[in-house]
Motif scaffolding. Structure first.
Motif, PDB file in Angstrom:
ATOM      1  N   ARG A  59       2.331   9.567   6.455  1.00  0.00           N
ATOM      2  CA  ARG A  59       3.632   9.332   7.100  1.00  0.00           C
ATOM      3  C   ARG A  59       3.469   8.615   8.434  1.00  0.00           C
ATOM      4  NH1 ARG A  59       7.771  10.925   4.313  1.00  0.00           N
ATOM      5  NH2 ARG A  59       7.499  12.535   2.714  1.00  0.00           N
ATOM      6  N   LYS A  60       2.455   9.013   9.208  1.00  0.00           N
ATOM      7  CA  LYS A  60       2.202   8.320  10.470  1.00  0.00           C
ATOM      8  C   LYS A  60       1.713   6.903  10.202  1.00  0.00           C
ATOM      9  CE  LYS A  60       1.902   7.972  14.936  1.00  0.00           C
ATOM     10  NZ  LYS A  60       3.118   7.944  15.765  1.00  0.00           N
ATOM     11  N   ARG A  89      -1.427  -7.435   6.747  1.00  0.00           N
ATOM     12  CA  ARG A  89      -0.254  -6.602   7.053  1.00  0.00           C
ATOM     13  C   ARG A  89       0.753  -7.318   7.949  1.00  0.00           C
ATOM     14  NH1 ARG A  89       0.886  -3.125   3.650  1.00  0.00           N
ATOM     15  NH2 ARG A  89       2.039  -1.905   5.207  1.00  0.00           N
ATOM     16  N   GLY A  90       0.287  -8.312   8.705  1.00  0.00           N
ATOM     17  CA  GLY A  90       1.184  -9.162   9.472  1.00  0.00           C
ATOM     18  C   GLY A  90       2.142  -8.425  10.393  1.00  0.00           C
ATOM     19  N   ASP A  91       3.415  -8.779  10.297  1.00  0.00           N
ATOM     20  CA  ASP A  91       4.441  -8.222  11.176  1.00  0.00           C
ATOM     21  C   ASP A  91       4.759  -6.757  10.890  1.00  0.00           C
ATOM     22  OD1 ASP A  91       4.650 -10.678  12.397  1.00  0.00           O
ATOM     23  OD2 ASP A  91       6.357 -11.344  11.181  1.00  0.00           O
ATOM     24  N   LYS A  92       4.217  -6.216   9.806  1.00  0.00           N
ATOM     25  CA  LYS A  92       4.459  -4.799   9.498  1.00  0.00           C
ATOM     26  C   LYS A  92       3.751  -3.883  10.498  1.00  0.00           C
ATOM     27  CE  LYS A  92       4.849  -5.507   4.474  1.00  0.00           C
ATOM     28  NZ  LYS A  92       4.254  -5.164   3.152  1.00  0.00           N
ATOM     29  N   LEU A  93       2.680  -4.378  11.116  1.00  0.00           N
ATOM     30  CA  LEU A  93       1.876  -3.557  12.009  1.00  0.00           C
ATOM     31  C   LEU A  93       2.597  -3.255  13.312  1.00  0.00           C
ATOM     32  CD1 LEU A  93      -1.614  -5.283  11.597  1.00  0.00           C
ATOM     33  CD2 LEU A  93      -0.885  -3.112  10.592  1.00  0.00           C
ATOM     34  N   SER A  94       2.478  -2.028  13.773  1.00  0.00           N
ATOM     35  CA  SER A  94       3.047  -1.628  15.057  1.00  0.00           C
ATOM     36  C   SER A  94       2.298  -2.321  16.194  1.00  0.00           C
ATOM     37  CB  SER A  94       2.947  -0.108  15.226  1.00  0.00           C
ATOM     38  OG  SER A  94       3.265   0.275  16.551  1.00  0.00           O
ATOM     39  N   ILE A 143       0.852  -1.188   0.000  1.00  0.00           N
ATOM     40  CA  ILE A 143       0.000   0.000   0.000  1.00  0.00           C
ATOM     41  C   ILE A 143       0.887   1.237   0.000  1.00  0.00           C
ATOM     42  CG2 ILE A 143      -1.868   1.234   1.164  1.00  0.00           C
ATOM     43  CD1 ILE A 143      -2.505  -1.352   2.683  1.00  0.00           C
ATOM     44  N   TRP A 144       0.625   2.146  -0.950  1.00  0.00           N
ATOM     45  CA  TRP A 144       1.366   3.393  -1.058  1.00  0.00           C
ATOM     46  C   TRP A 144       0.384   4.548  -1.069  1.00  0.00           C
ATOM     47  CZ3 TRP A 144       6.578   2.805  -0.760  1.00  0.00           C
ATOM     48  CH2 TRP A 144       7.072   1.502  -0.981  1.00  0.00           C
ATOM     49  N   ALA A 145       0.820   5.710  -0.623  1.00  0.00           N
ATOM     50  CA  ALA A 145      -0.105   6.838  -0.507  1.00  0.00           C
ATOM     51  C   ALA A 145       0.625   8.156  -0.712  1.00  0.00           C
ATOM     52  CB  ALA A 145      -0.787   6.828   0.859  1.00  0.00           C
ATOM     53  N   ASP A 146      -0.152   9.208  -0.896  1.00  0.00           N
ATOM     54  CA  ASP A 146       0.379  10.569  -0.958  1.00  0.00           C
ATOM     55  C   ASP A 146       0.613  11.065   0.470  1.00  0.00           C
ATOM     56  OD1 ASP A 146       0.664  13.175  -2.709  1.00  0.00           O
ATOM     57  OD2 ASP A 146      -0.555  13.748  -0.980  1.00  0.00           O
ATOM     58  N   ASP A 147       1.475  12.058   0.615  1.00  0.00           N
ATOM     59  CA  ASP A 147       1.757  12.628   1.936  1.00  0.00           C
ATOM     60  C   ASP A 147       0.493  13.008   2.700  1.00  0.00           C
ATOM     61  OD1 ASP A 147       4.439  12.867   2.920  1.00  0.00           O
ATOM     62  OD2 ASP A 147       4.902  14.018   1.129  1.00  0.00           O
ATOM     63  N   LEU A 177       3.240   3.281  11.533  1.00  0.00           N
ATOM     64  CA  LEU A 177       2.407   2.290  12.217  1.00  0.00           C
ATOM     65  C   LEU A 177       2.307   0.979  11.443  1.00  0.00           C
ATOM     66  CD1 LEU A 177      -0.497   4.662  13.350  1.00  0.00           C
ATOM     67  CD2 LEU A 177       1.347   3.735  14.768  1.00  0.00           C
ATOM     68  N   GLY A 178       2.838   0.951  10.225  1.00  0.00           N
ATOM     69  CA  GLY A 178       2.806  -0.271   9.434  1.00  0.00           C
ATOM     70  C   GLY A 178       1.507  -0.474   8.654  1.00  0.00           C
ATOM     71  N   LEU A 179       0.646   0.530   8.651  1.00  0.00           N
ATOM     72  CA  LEU A 179      -0.610   0.403   7.913  1.00  0.00           C
ATOM     73  C   LEU A 179      -0.387   0.514   6.413  1.00  0.00           C
ATOM     74  CD1 LEU A 179      -2.911   2.560  10.217  1.00  0.00           C
ATOM     75  CD2 LEU A 179      -2.993   0.072   9.926  1.00  0.00           C
ATOM     76  N   ILE A 180       0.663   1.220   5.995  1.00  0.00           N
ATOM     77  CA  ILE A 180       1.026   1.307   4.590  1.00  0.00           C
ATOM     78  C   ILE A 180       2.540   1.121   4.471  1.00  0.00           C
ATOM     79  CG2 ILE A 180      -0.912   2.841   4.100  1.00  0.00           C
ATOM     80  CD1 ILE A 180       1.070   5.141   3.835  1.00  0.00           C
ATOM     81  N   ASP A 181       3.013   1.002   3.231  1.00  0.00           N
ATOM     82  CA  ASP A 181       4.430   0.726   3.011  1.00  0.00           C
ATOM     83  C   ASP A 181       5.262   1.974   2.748  1.00  0.00           C
ATOM     84  OD1 ASP A 181       4.663  -2.384   2.888  1.00  0.00           O
ATOM     85  OD2 ASP A 181       2.835  -1.877   1.806  1.00  0.00           O
ATOM     86  N   GLY A 182       4.591   3.104   2.476  1.00  0.00           N
ATOM     87  CA  GLY A 182       5.356   4.319   2.287  1.00  0.00           C
ATOM     88  C   GLY A 182       4.647   5.337   1.421  1.00  0.00           C
ATOM     89  N   ILE A 183       5.395   6.411   1.091  1.00  0.00           N
ATOM     90  CA  ILE A 183       4.876   7.505   0.274  1.00  0.00           C
ATOM     91  C   ILE A 183       5.323   7.285  -1.165  1.00  0.00           C
ATOM     92  CG2 ILE A 183       4.755  10.004   0.007  1.00  0.00           C
ATOM     93  CD1 ILE A 183       3.784   8.986   2.746  1.00  0.00           C
ATOM     94  N   ALA A 184       4.380   7.200  -2.085  1.00  0.00           N
ATOM     95  CA  ALA A 184       4.720   7.020  -3.500  1.00  0.00           C
ATOM     96  C   ALA A 184       3.471   7.221  -4.349  1.00  0.00           C
ATOM     97  CB  ALA A 184       5.304   5.635  -3.753  1.00  0.00           C
ATOM     98  N   HIS A 185       3.705   7.596  -5.602  1.00  0.00           N
ATOM     99  CA  HIS A 185       2.624   7.734  -6.572  1.00  0.00           C
ATOM    100  C   HIS A 185       2.713   6.615  -7.598  1.00  0.00           C
ATOM    101  CE1 HIS A 185       2.380  12.322  -5.578  1.00  0.00           C
ATOM    102  NE2 HIS A 185       1.892  11.556  -4.622  1.00  0.00           N
ATOM    103  N   LEU A 186       1.622   6.364  -8.251  1.00  0.00           N
ATOM    104  CA  LEU A 186       1.481   5.159  -9.069  1.00  0.00           C
ATOM    105  C   LEU A 186       2.527   5.053 -10.179  1.00  0.00           C
ATOM    106  CD1 LEU A 186      -1.903   3.683 -10.266  1.00  0.00           C
ATOM    107  CD2 LEU A 186       0.094   3.652 -11.746  1.00  0.00           C
ATOM    108  N   LYS A 187       2.585   6.031 -11.071  1.00  0.00           N
ATOM    109  CA  LYS A 187       3.447   5.884 -12.251  1.00  0.00           C
ATOM    110  C   LYS A 187       4.923   5.757 -11.887  1.00  0.00           C
ATOM    111  CE  LYS A 187       4.479   7.810 -16.792  1.00  0.00           C
ATOM    112  NZ  LYS A 187       4.163   8.871 -17.795  1.00  0.00           N
ATOM    113  N   PRO A 188       5.492   6.662 -11.071  1.00  0.00           N
ATOM    114  CA  PRO A 188       6.917   6.503 -10.748  1.00  0.00           C
ATOM    115  C   PRO A 188       7.239   5.221  -9.984  1.00  0.00           C
ATOM    116  CG  PRO A 188       5.935   8.317  -9.504  1.00  0.00           C
ATOM    117  CD  PRO A 188       4.955   7.927 -10.533  1.00  0.00           C
ATOM    118  N   LYS A 189       6.339   4.794  -9.124  1.00  0.00           N
ATOM    119  CA  LYS A 189       6.597   3.563  -8.370  1.00  0.00           C
ATOM    120  C   LYS A 189       6.582   2.344  -9.294  1.00  0.00           C
ATOM    121  CE  LYS A 189       7.353   2.821  -4.736  1.00  0.00           C
ATOM    122  NZ  LYS A 189       8.621   2.457  -4.052  1.00  0.00           N
ATOM    123  N   MET A 190       5.649   2.305 -10.236  1.00  0.00           N
ATOM    124  CA  MET A 190       5.596   1.182 -11.168  1.00  0.00           C
ATOM    125  C   MET A 190       6.770   1.226 -12.150  1.00  0.00           C
ATOM    126  SD  MET A 190       3.035  -0.818 -10.334  1.00  0.00           S
ATOM    127  CE  MET A 190       3.885  -0.591  -8.759  1.00  0.00           C
TER     128      MET A 190
END
Length: 265
Positions: free
Chosen positions: A201-202, A182-187, A106-110, A206-219
């Motif tokens: 970012r928070k 999410r398994g062991d990624k979760l806080s 899972i990736w998201a915007d700031d 907490l392990g709810l997502i994997d980081g900050i990224a947008h679709l096209k550059p990440k792919m």
């Protein structure tokens, strides 16, 4: 005419599926398992994609439809051995986060809003108003719980306790889904299941997502600069602009707007 040369390897293909709006609401183009089934089947099977990218922008909705859609995504991913990446836009809260958790990453915007891992039931009580206006409520049932939480009758403690039990069970299903995905990624230092929301970012901490990224550059980072994209999503039929469906869609739009407003959007 399209010229296809033999033995020339094409760049990897990423199928992009848009999941936008409240889940299980009435109206054309609503997110539910029935309407999304052919979209997801086509996205996973057409053109042998290297990955599926989910564009998610949803404040949640029906827990059942969220579960059905998420389960379908997982079945197709496992059956065809295709990884799934979720990219959150404005919000992936409640059922929206359930869908995101169906992905492998899972990736998201700031500024994306995530979480709200909880269950809510809301309504109104109008019995005092009716009494003041001189109305008498008459309800006859076979089965003592048939009129549970009737909005035109005083609230009963046993009805509230019964409803709380149902909500707790659904919440448990939601928690199990998030933990299994999410398994062991979760806080383990923060209670993630209170219904609270966080910015990206928070949520990463907490392990709810994997980081900050947008679709096209990440792919492109994963599959190369020449990666191809093919988009899929729900389409509203032309005739849905006319007749009774206009009213239905307008009401659904108001409900959806209210759902987004809970997250300041």
């Amino acid at each position: 005419m399209k010229l296809s040369l033999p033995f020339v390897k094409k760049p990897p293909l990423v199928a992009v599926v848009r999941l936008s709006g409240a889940i299980g609401m009435a109206g054309r183009g609503a997110l539910n398992d029935t309407s999304l089934a052919p979209v997801l089947e086509k996205a996973f099977r057409k053109g042998k994609p290297a990955a599926i990218a989910l564009e998610i922008n949803s404040p949640g909705g029906s827990p059942v439809q969220s579960s059905l859609i998420g389960a379908r995504i997982r079945r197709l991913s496992d059956e065809l051995d295709i990884p799934v990446f979720a990219f959150v836009e404005d919000v992936a809260a409640s059922g929206g986060y359930w869908l995101a958790a169906a992905a492998d990453e899972i990736w998201a915007d700031d500024s994306s809003v995530l979480g709200s891992i909880g269950v809510i039931s809301a309504g109104f009580g109008a019995h005092i108003f009716l009494a003041r206006q001189g109305f008498e409520r008459r309800v006859h049932t076979a089965g003592q719980s048939k009129s549970m939480l009737d909005p035109f009758s005083p609230e009963k403690k046993e009805d509230v306790e019964r409803l709380k039990g149902v909500l707790d069970d659904i919440h448990g299903n939601f928690i199990d889904h998030v933990k299994s995905r999410r398994g062991d990624k979760l806080s383990t230092e923060t209670d993630l299941f209170t219904g609270e929301i966080w910015l990206a970012r928070k949520a990463t901490e907490l392990g709810l997502i994997d980081g900050i990224a947008h679709l096209k550059p990440k792919m492109q980072e994963r599959y190369g600069d020449k990666v191809r994209f093919r988009r899929y999503g729900l389409r509203k039929p032309f005739w849905s602009r006319f007749g009774a469906s206009v009213v239905q869609d307008a009401v659904a739009g108001i409900e959806e707007r209210a759902a987004y407003a809970r997250f300041g959007l």
